[in-house]
Write an enzyme that holds these catalytic residues in place. Structure first.
Site, PDB file in Angstrom:
ATOM      1  CB  SER A 162     -57.246  98.598  33.542  1.00  0.00           C
ATOM      2  OG  SER A 162     -57.350  97.559  34.524  1.00  0.00           O
ATOM      3  CG  HIS A 367     -55.176 100.622  38.252  1.00  0.00           C
ATOM      4  ND1 HIS A 367     -54.304  99.716  37.247  1.00  0.00           N
ATOM      5  CD2 HIS A 367     -56.379 100.410  37.747  1.00  0.00           C
ATOM      6  CE1 HIS A 367     -54.803  99.155  36.334  1.00  0.00           C
ATOM      7  NE2 HIS A 367     -56.165  99.323  36.712  1.00  0.00           N
TER       8      HIS A 367
END
Ligand SMILES: *[C@@H]1O[C@H](CO)[C@@H](O)[C@H](O)[C@H]1NC(C)=O
Ligand SMILES: *[C@@H]1O[C@H](CO)[C@@H](O)[C@H](O)[C@H]1NC(C)=O
Ligand SMILES: *[C@@H]1O[C@H](CO)[C@@H](O)[C@H](O)[C@H]1NC(C)=O
Length: 395
Positions: A162, A367
């Site tokens: 990320s 995620h």
């Protein structure tokens, strides 16, 4: 001030509730990076890395026999712990078991890198005037130079999650000389664009100007740090009781990151929620919100007047992704609400040197699975190892 006081009251109530129904956490909940590394067989050494602008960052190293350096960079509000809390199946431990020389970064402002040569994070708001821009522009060069200096290697391999990738996109476009120091950058759940994120993430993009004004009004600089009211709230509520796990996981984490209950079980989530969040700056969030709101991967928007002074233009300039010439392996998940397939596709078209692209075979890949998934050694690690071995002629 008033917010802090009311949050403190809430924390006290929660502690009372917890007193009535506490759960026993696994040992790993209370081990830091050093403790986890030792427990799983790779005692870590650490280095203090000082950036050009005075931040002091903690860089951990799990020595590997091959001497091939792999730098792991965590995401927003995260820390080096994240790469090891799955223990023997975690990415950091597996890489070390496979002989790689593993380096774990900590971005400025988190639990392990909340230090500066002259600024005091507790009393100087100036300490918190950074976003992923400064992490890419200042933290990464200092970290990369340290790794290359200590190992004698000419280039290193990197694995980012990320924001840990956003930083590299900033680095490659703003300090082009660093592109040649990266042998391969494996970008897990990369984030440069956010305008295809589904709700509720998209909602926050829409109200980004309001959040901006609110942060100014409330004078918030540090966010979700261990000693902030909201950080204490999360850390005392989420891990402490079964109800806490459920509310945090199903009410916050899954809606934001994508639902994947099979891979992130309640018991393990309790452990993870002691480690995460590890703190960062409000400005980091604001910068991402601007990126999503403006649909441009650009520098921080200070408002027309200041922009003119800082950038010599009314709008902040976009990052020049065509300058990011380091080899990049993109890995995306179909159920990832921060790094949506659409946004990764936009990014992929702009990067000039994508050497590998993988849409993860796990349909529910969200995620967080990249570090926290129960079976990440099945659906992620083999791909990572393959890329590393190939790019390093190492088996
Ligand atoms: C990690 O934990 C150990 C043992 O509790 C402690 O001695 C050490 O200071 C901790 N390190 C950091 C950086 O917090
Ligand atoms: C991790 O795996 C190693 C080798 O398989 C084993 O010896 C060790 O006990 C495991 N450690 C933990 C804490 O599970
Ligand atoms: C600022 O921008 C204007 C118009 O783009 C340009 O003519 C000028 O040279 C720039 N000034 C500086 C100091 O870069």
């Amino acid at each position: 001030m008033r917010t802090s006081v009311s949050l403190c009251l809430v924390v006290t109530c929660i502690q009372l509730t917890n007193y009535v129904s506490t759960v026993k956490l696994s040992e790993d909940a209370n081990l830091n990076t050093t403790g986890l590394a030792t427990k799983y067989g790779h005692p870590a050494t650490h280095y203090d890395v000082v950036t050009e602008d005075g931040y002091i960052l903690t860089l951990y190293r799990l020595h590997g026999r091959s001497g091939i350096p792999v730098l792991l960079t965590h995401g927003l509000f995260d820390s080096s712990d994240t790469w090891m809390i799955r223990g023997n199946t975690s990415l950091a431990i597996t890489l070390a078991n496979n002989g790689f020389d593993v380096w774990l970064a900590n971005s400025r402002g988190n639990r392990y890198s909340r230090r500066h040569k002259t600024l005091n994070p507790d009393t100087d708001p100036a300490f918190w005037q950074f976003s992923f821009h400064e992490m890419g522009y200042f933290d990464l060069p200092a970290i990369i130079d340290t790794v290359l200096d200590k190992t004698g290697a000419n280039s290193l391999n990197a694995i980012g999650h990320s924001q840990g990738n956003t930083m590299f996109f900033v680095l490659g476009s703003e300090r082009e000389e660093y592109n040649s120091k990266i042998n391969v950058m494996i970008a897990l759940a990369p984030v440069a664009y956010l305008h295809h994120s589904p709700p509720p993430v998209s909602f926050f993009m829409q109200i980004s100007p309001t959040i901006n004004s609110l942060a100014k009004l409330l004078d918030i600089h540090e966010l979700l740090g261990d000693n902030t009211p909201e950080g204490r709230l999360v850390h005392s509520f989420c891990p402490a009781s079964k109800v806490g796990h459920k509310i945090c996981l199903y009410g916050i984490v899954f809606p934001m990151m994508g639902f994947d209950a099979a891979e992130l079980e309640l018991d393990f989530f309790a452990t993870a929620s002691v480690h995460f969040p590890a703190g960062s700056s409000m400005k980091c969030i604001l910068h991402y919100l601007q990126v999503g709101h403006r649909k441009i991967f650009a520098k921080y928007d200070y408002g027309t007047k200041l922009n003119r002074k800082i950038y010599n233009s009314t709008n902040p300039p976009a990052y020049r992704l065509e300058r990011v010439t380091m080899p990049i392996a993109l890995m995306a998940g179909r159920n990832d609400r921060f790094s949506s397939l659409h946004d990764v596709a936009v990014l992929r078209r702009q990067l000039p040197n994508v050497v590998y692209y993988l849409e993860n075979p796990r349909t529910l890949m969200n995620h967080a699975d990249y570090m926290l998934g129960k079976n990440l050694h099945v659906y992620l690690t083999p791909y990572v190892l393959r890329v590393l071995r190939k790019r390093n002629n190492f088996d």
